[in-house]
Enzyme design. Structure first.
Site, mmCIF file in Angstrom:
data_model
loop_
_atom_site.group_PDB
_atom_site.id
_atom_site.type_symbol
_atom_site.label_atom_id
_atom_site.label_comp_id
_atom_site.label_asym_id
_atom_site.label_seq_id
_atom_site.Cartn_x
_atom_site.Cartn_y
_atom_site.Cartn_z
ATOM 1 N N GLU A 1 -8.027 -11.326 -9.076
ATOM 2 C CA GLU A 1 -7.982 -10.468 -10.170
ATOM 3 C C GLU A 1 -9.319 -9.638 -10.234
ATOM 4 O O GLU A 1 -9.405 -8.488 -10.750
ATOM 5 C CB GLU A 1 -7.814 -11.159 -11.560
ATOM 6 C CG GLU A 1 -7.855 -10.583 -13.055
ATOM 7 C CD GLU A 1 -6.833 -9.319 -13.047
ATOM 8 O OE1 GLU A 1 -6.180 -9.212 -11.863
ATOM 9 O OE2 GLU A 1 -6.969 -8.473 -14.039
ATOM 10 N N TRP B 1 3.516 11.134 -14.311
ATOM 11 C CA TRP B 1 2.810 10.416 -13.228
ATOM 12 C C TRP B 1 3.809 10.837 -12.074
ATOM 13 O O TRP B 1 5.028 10.516 -12.225
ATOM 14 C CB TRP B 1 3.141 8.925 -13.413
ATOM 15 C CG TRP B 1 2.194 8.105 -12.416
ATOM 16 C CD1 TRP B 1 0.874 8.057 -12.342
ATOM 17 C CD2 TRP B 1 2.976 7.532 -11.240
ATOM 18 N NE1 TRP B 1 0.678 7.208 -11.167
ATOM 19 C CE2 TRP B 1 2.032 6.821 -10.815
ATOM 20 C CE3 TRP B 1 4.247 7.555 -10.724
ATOM 21 C CZ2 TRP B 1 2.151 6.161 -9.276
ATOM 22 C CZ3 TRP B 1 4.722 6.811 -9.649
ATOM 23 C CH2 TRP B 1 3.477 6.229 -8.792
ATOM 24 N N CYS C 1 4.956 8.037 -16.935
ATOM 25 C CA CYS C 1 5.256 9.293 -17.720
ATOM 26 C C CYS C 1 5.636 8.816 -19.090
ATOM 27 O O CYS C 1 6.149 8.129 -19.555
ATOM 28 C CB CYS C 1 6.549 9.813 -17.110
ATOM 29 S SG CYS C 1 6.538 10.523 -15.638
ATOM 30 N N LYS D 1 -0.119 3.270 -16.617
ATOM 31 C CA LYS D 1 -0.047 1.799 -17.214
ATOM 32 C C LYS D 1 1.196 0.985 -16.859
ATOM 33 O O LYS D 1 1.128 -0.212 -16.579
ATOM 34 C CB LYS D 1 -0.355 2.138 -18.686
ATOM 35 C CG LYS D 1 -0.361 0.655 -19.455
ATOM 36 C CD LYS D 1 -1.649 -0.096 -19.067
ATOM 37 C CE LYS D 1 -1.917 -1.180 -20.178
ATOM 38 N NZ LYS D 1 -2.549 -2.037 -19.491
ATOM 39 N N ASN E 1 11.615 10.594 -17.388
ATOM 40 C CA ASN E 1 10.815 9.646 -16.858
ATOM 41 C C ASN E 1 11.573 8.681 -16.137
ATOM 42 O O ASN E 1 12.709 8.345 -16.563
ATOM 43 C CB ASN E 1 10.318 8.856 -18.110
ATOM 44 C CG ASN E 1 9.528 7.446 -17.681
ATOM 45 O OD1 ASN E 1 9.140 7.267 -16.639
ATOM 46 N ND2 ASN E 1 9.424 6.416 -18.631
ATOM 47 N N GLY E 2 11.450 8.741 -14.984
ATOM 48 C CA GLY E 2 12.158 7.790 -13.934
ATOM 49 C C GLY E 2 12.473 8.324 -12.433
ATOM 50 O O GLY E 2 11.783 9.453 -12.279
ATOM 51 N N LYS F 1 -9.428 -5.469 -10.300
ATOM 52 C CA LYS F 1 -10.099 -4.603 -11.508
ATOM 53 C C LYS F 1 -10.971 -3.656 -10.707
ATOM 54 O O LYS F 1 -11.224 -2.690 -11.309
ATOM 55 C CB LYS F 1 -10.948 -5.550 -12.661
ATOM 56 C CG LYS F 1 -9.930 -6.409 -13.408
ATOM 57 C CD LYS F 1 -9.254 -5.651 -14.465
ATOM 58 C CE LYS F 1 -8.164 -5.317 -14.255
ATOM 59 N NZ LYS F 1 -6.807 -5.953 -14.498
ATOM 60 N N HIS G 1 -11.868 -17.800 8.033
ATOM 61 C CA HIS G 1 -10.911 -17.357 8.958
ATOM 62 C C HIS G 1 -10.756 -16.019 9.291
ATOM 63 O O HIS G 1 -9.573 -15.396 9.441
ATOM 64 C CB HIS G 1 -9.516 -18.191 8.686
ATOM 65 C CG HIS G 1 -9.602 -19.609 8.349
ATOM 66 N ND1 HIS G 1 -9.561 -20.424 9.593
ATOM 67 C CD2 HIS G 1 -9.837 -20.307 7.293
ATOM 68 C CE1 HIS G 1 -9.609 -21.727 8.904
ATOM 69 N NE2 HIS G 1 -10.094 -21.695 7.652
ATOM 70 N N ARG H 1 0.141 6.536 -19.561
ATOM 71 C CA ARG H 1 1.317 6.233 -18.734
ATOM 72 C C ARG H 1 1.413 7.263 -17.409
ATOM 73 O O ARG H 1 2.327 7.304 -16.706
ATOM 74 C CB ARG H 1 2.657 6.497 -19.628
ATOM 75 C CG ARG H 1 2.797 5.509 -20.740
ATOM 76 C CD ARG H 1 4.053 5.697 -21.681
ATOM 77 N NE ARG H 1 5.158 5.366 -20.849
ATOM 78 C CZ ARG H 1 5.787 4.394 -20.893
ATOM 79 N NH1 ARG H 1 5.392 3.343 -21.353
ATOM 80 N NH2 ARG H 1 6.968 4.404 -20.068
ATOM 81 N N GLU I 1 -9.485 -0.991 -8.936
ATOM 82 C CA GLU I 1 -8.657 0.245 -9.765
ATOM 83 C C GLU I 1 -9.590 1.058 -10.497
ATOM 84 O O GLU I 1 -9.334 2.243 -10.539
ATOM 85 C CB GLU I 1 -7.948 -1.003 -10.908
ATOM 86 C CG GLU I 1 -6.802 -1.323 -10.759
ATOM 87 C CD GLU I 1 -6.130 -2.036 -11.820
ATOM 88 O OE1 GLU I 1 -5.243 -1.346 -12.477
ATOM 89 O OE2 GLU I 1 -6.725 -2.871 -12.416
HETATM 90 C C1 F6R Z 1 -3.813 -3.860 -13.389
HETATM 91 C C2 F6R Z 1 -2.625 -3.642 -13.886
HETATM 92 C C3 F6R Z 1 -1.400 -3.739 -13.203
HETATM 93 C C4 F6R Z 1 -0.181 -4.470 -13.928
HETATM 94 C C5 F6R Z 1 1.160 -4.350 -13.179
HETATM 95 C C6 F6R Z 1 2.044 -5.124 -14.005
HETATM 96 O O1 F6R Z 1 -4.905 -3.899 -14.197
HETATM 97 O O2 F6R Z 1 -2.445 -3.372 -15.059
HETATM 98 O O3 F6R Z 1 -1.338 -4.358 -12.006
HETATM 99 O O4 F6R Z 1 -0.634 -5.686 -14.225
HETATM 100 O O5 F6R Z 1 1.589 -2.977 -13.182
HETATM 101 O O6 F6R Z 1 2.425 -4.463 -15.121
HETATM 102 P P1 F6R Z 1 3.049 -5.381 -16.276
HETATM 103 O O7 F6R Z 1 2.346 -6.777 -16.515
HETATM 104 O O8 F6R Z 1 3.316 -4.465 -17.616
HETATM 105 O O9 F6R Z 1 4.470 -5.678 -15.766
#
Ligand code: F6R
Length: 612
Positions: free
Chosen positions: A485, A74, A2, A607, A100-101, A489, A508, A27, A492
Site C-alpha cells: 500500500e 476520463w 467520468c 477515483k 460514462n462507460g 500511494k 530473491h 472521477r 500514484e
Molecule cells: C488507490 C486507489 C485504488 C482503489 C481501487 C479500488 O489509492 O484508490 O487503487 O483502491 O480502484 O476502488 P474501490 O475501492 O472503489 O473499489
C-alpha cells in the site's frame, strides 16, 4: 470514471452543473463539456483539461438556460481533446448526449452508420451510440425515448447517459447499466449526477437509478421505466451526508483532509458496533448471517487496488483468528478465469466506491454460482452494496482525493471486527485475547491522533528523498500488505517508481536494486517478525541503501540501523497495520506536494474505475 451532472428546473442550470462537475472531477479530469438549450437551440461547449478551463472558455458567453447537462471525462475511446470531450451532437444537430462507460460493440455499428452516410467528429463510442439512436428514430419515426430503448437493447457494454433534444427543452432522458446515476428531487426541479455530491446542497431526497432503467426527467416529473417500457416506482431515499463532508474544510487538498480525518472516521466505523462495556461487537450484517460465515469452508476476498491490500491484511487476520482458509483475488483476474465457486463459499467484496466495474462483475458471476456475498463498502447505496446479500459499511464518509486513505483504515477496522465476531462464534479465539483485541481496536482513534501530531517529521523525511528515482517498501506478516500500500500511494501521487515486497523475499531479486541512492522503507513495528526484519535492515544497510523505518515507540535497535525513523504507538500486531499505514500516506502526500503534483487529481487516474 467520468462524472456526469444534469439539471432541469426553474434556476439557471449552467452554474449548478458547473459546480457539480467540480465536485465530480475526482472521477476524471481529461476534458469537460456542457450542453444547454437556449431559445430552442442546442449549445455545446467543451474543452480539453479540467473543469476550470471550460469555465474560463465560456466567460462572456450567454449561458442562460433552465436545462443543462455536463461531463468531466476520463478518456477511454479517443485521446483527451476538445473534439473527444462530451457532450456529443447527433448528425442532425438535434440531440446532445454524454456518457460514462464503454460501448463494446461500437465498431460494427459505426461501420453500418458510415455506410449510411453518417460522419463522426470524434473517436468516441458515445458519438456512435448517439447517431445509432438518431438512425433508429429516423427509420422508425419513433419518439426519442423509444429509439433509445431499442438502441440500448442492441448495445453491449456499460453506460450512464444523459440525452437532450433541441425540440424538447423540457426533458432530460437518462439511462444506466453498470455506471451509477442518482437523481435528486427538488421542488419543481431535478438534479442528475454520478454521485450525490453535486446534489447534496439542494435536496436530500434522491432516487438511485437501477441498471436497465430509463429515466424521463422533467422539472416537475420523474418517470422511471425498464427496457420493456414498463413503469417502475421510484424508491426515494434520504441522503445521510452533510455538505461539509465534501468540502476541503481549510486543508490544501482533500487527501490531506482525509488523512487527518482518520481518528474520527475510524471512530465512526467502530461507534455503535464495538460495545466495550458489554464486551461485545454488534454488526447486523454479520449477526444475521453468522452461520454462513462460521461454516464457510473458505472465504474468497475480491477487490482492486488499495481495497485489495485491505483484503490481504484480512487474509492474515481471518486465517489467524478464525482458522478459515482465505484467498484474496484481484477482481479483474477472478472474473475472467472461470473460478471455482461452490455453493456456500463466502465472498467478501471490498470497495470504497462500491462501483468498481471489475469487482461488480466478479460478484455478479460468483452470485450466479451460489456464493454468499458480503460487501465491505464505503459508498452507501452503491451498486456493490446493493448487489451483496449482506454487508457492513465502513462509514468513512465521502472520499474525494483520488488516492484512497481513510477508506482503507475503515476497511481494516470493519474486517478486524468481522474476524473477531466470527472467531468468537466459532470458538477459535481465547476470551482473554478477544477482550485484549477489543481494547486494542477501541484505542486506535487515539493512537492515530498521536501519529498525526508528528506529521511534520514526515515532511522533513519527504524533503530528503524527494529526488529519488525509485523506492522500495518492505514489510513482513501483517505489515507486508502495508508495504504494498505504501508503494502504491507513492507511485500514484508522486510518480516515483516504487515496489512493495515481503521483506524476506527481497533477497530473491529486488536486492539487486539496492545502492546508495535507493530509499528503502521498512514497516518494522514490534511484532512476532521483528527480529527477522531487523536482519533484513542489516542486509540493506550493508549494501548502502538508505533505510527509512516505521517503528514502534521505544524501539532502540531499529534507529541504529536506519537513516530516518518515524515512531508510532505500540499496538497488537493484528491491529498495527491500521496505524503503520498512516505515516506512509503522509510520506507520499508530502513527496507528491513537494514535486508539485496535483495529489487530488494525479495524471491518468480516476477515483472510481467504472470501466474494465
Ligand atoms: C488507490 C486507489 C485504488 C482503489 C481501487 C479500488 O489509492 O484508490 O487503487 O483502491 O480502484 O476502488 P474501490 O475501492 O472503489 O473499489
Amino acid at each position: 470514471m467520468c462524472g456526469i451532472v444534469g439539471y432541469i428546473g426553474n434556476r439557471e442550470a449552467y452554474p449548478i452543473v458547473l459546480k457539480g462537475l467540480k465536485r465530480l472531477e475526482y472521477r476524471g479530469y481529461d476534458s469537460t463539456g456542457v450542453a444547454i438549450i437556449q431559445d430552442g437551440k442546442l449549445q455545446v461547449h467543451k474543452k480539453k483539461g479540467k473543469v476550470v478551463e471550460l469555465e474560463d472558455a465560456v466567460v462572456g458567453i450567454n449561458m442562460h438556460s433552465n436545462i443543462c447537462i455536463g461531463h468531466t471525462r476520463w478518456a477511454t475511446h479517443g485521446e483527451p481533446s476538445d473534439r473527444n470531450a462530451h457532450p456529443h451532437l447527433s448528425n442532425n444537430g438535434r440531440f446532445a448526449m454524454l456518457h460514462n462507460g464503454i460501448i463494446e460493440n461500437y465498431a460494427p455499428i459505426k461501420k453500418e452508420l458510415i455506410s449510411k452516410g453518417y460522419t463522426f467528429k470524434s473517436d468516441t463510442d458515445t458519438e456512435v451510440l448517439l447517431n445509432f439512436i438518431q438512425e433508429i428514430q429516423d427509420n422508425n419515426k419513433s419518439t426519442l425515448e423509444e429509439a433509445l430503448r431499442i438502441a440500448l437493447k442492441r448495445i453491449v457494454g456499460a453506460y450512464c447517459i444523459l440525452l437532450i433534444d433541441q425540440d424538447d427543452p423540457e426533458t432530460i432522458i437518462a439511462a444506466r447499466k453498470g455506471s451509477p446515476l442518482v437523481i435528486g428531487i427538488g421542488k419543481d426541479e431535478h438534479f442528475l449526477a454520478s454521485d450525490a455530491s453535486p446534489i447534496i446542497e439542494y435536496t436530500k431526497e434522491v432516487v438511485y437509478v437501477n441498471d436497465y432503467e430509463i429515466a424521463i426527467v422533467k422539472k416537475d416529473e420523474l418517470i422511471l421505466k425498464n427496457l420493456g417500457n414498463e413503469k417502475q416506482t421510484p424508491f426515494i431515499q434520504k441522503l445521510d451526508m452533510e455538505l461539509a463532508a465534501i468540502e476541503k474544510g481549510g486543508y490544501e487538498h482533500f487527501m490531506l483532509k482525509e488523512i487527518f480525518e482518520q481518528p474520527e472516521t475510524i471512530y465512526d466505523c467502530l461507534r455503535g458496533r464495538l460495545l466495550h462495556e458489554e464486551l461485545e461487537i454488534v454488526m447486523a450484517g454479520v449477526d444475521h448471517n453468522i452461520d454462513a460465515l462460521t461454516n464457510a469452508s473458505r472465504i474468497i476476498i475480491v477487490a482492486c487496488g488499495t481495497s485489495w491490500h485491505a483484503g490481504l491484511v484480512a487474509e492474515y487476520v481471518i486465517e489467524e483468528l478464525c482458522r478459515i482458509p482465505v484467498e484474496v483475488e484481484y477482481a479483474s483476474e477472478f472474473r475472467y478465469r472461470n473460478p471455482i465457486v461452490h455453493k456456500g463459499d463466502v465472498i467478501i467484496a471490498i470497495s470504497q466506491s462500491g462501483e468498481t466495474a471489475d469487482t461488480l462483475v466478479a460478484l455478479e458471476k460468483a452470485k450466479e454460482q451460489g456464493a454468499f456475498i458480503f460487501g465491505v463498502v464505503n459508498a452507501v447505496g452503491s451498486s456493490i452494496a446493493r448487489l451483496s446479500h449482506a454487508g457492513a459499511y465502513t462509514h468513512s464518509g465521502p472520499e474525494i482525493g483520488v488516492a484512497s486513505t481513510k477508506a482503507f483504515t475503515g476497511q481494516l477496522a470493519v474486517l478486524n471486527m468481522m474476524a473477531l465476531k466470527i472467531a468468537k462464534a466459532k470458538g477459535t479465539i481465547k476470551t482473554e485475547y478477544y477482550l485484549h483485541l477489543l481494547q486494542e481496536l477501541q484505542d486506535v482513534p487515539e493512537k492515530v491522533e498521536a501519529i498525526l501530531k508528528n506529521a511534520d517529521e514526515l515532511k522533513v523525511i519527504a524533503a530528503k528523498y524527494v529526488t529519488a528515482r525509485d523506492f522500495l517498501f518492505l514489510g513482513r506478516g501483517y505489515n507486508f500488505p502495508i508495504a504494498l500500500e505504501g508503494a502504491l500511494k507513492l507511485k500514484e501521487i508522486s510518480y516515483i517508481h516504487a515496489e512493495g515486497y515481503p521483506a524476506a523475499e527481497m533477497k530473491h531479486g529486488p536486492i539487486a536494486l539496492v545502492d546508495e541512492n535507493l530509499p528503502v522503507v521498512f514497516i518494522a513495528t514490534k511484532d512476532s517478525y521483528h527480529e527477522k526484519i531487523i536482519s533484513n535492515m542489516q542486509e540493506i544497510k550493508a549494501r548502502k541503501g538508505k533505510v527509512i523505518s516505521i517503528i514502534t515507540d521505544g524501539d532502540e535497535v531499529s534507529p541504529t540501523l536506519s537513516n530516518d525513523t518515524f515512531s508510532i504507538p505500540s499496538a497488537d500486531e493484528i491491529i498495527a497495520p491500521i496505524l503503520s499505514v498512516i505515516p506512509l500516506q503522509l510520506l507520499s502526500y508530502y513527496v507528491g506536494t513537494l514535486k508539485d503534483v496535483d495529489v487530488d487529481k494525479p495524471r491518468n487516474l480516476a477515483k472510481s474505475v467504472t470501466v474494465e
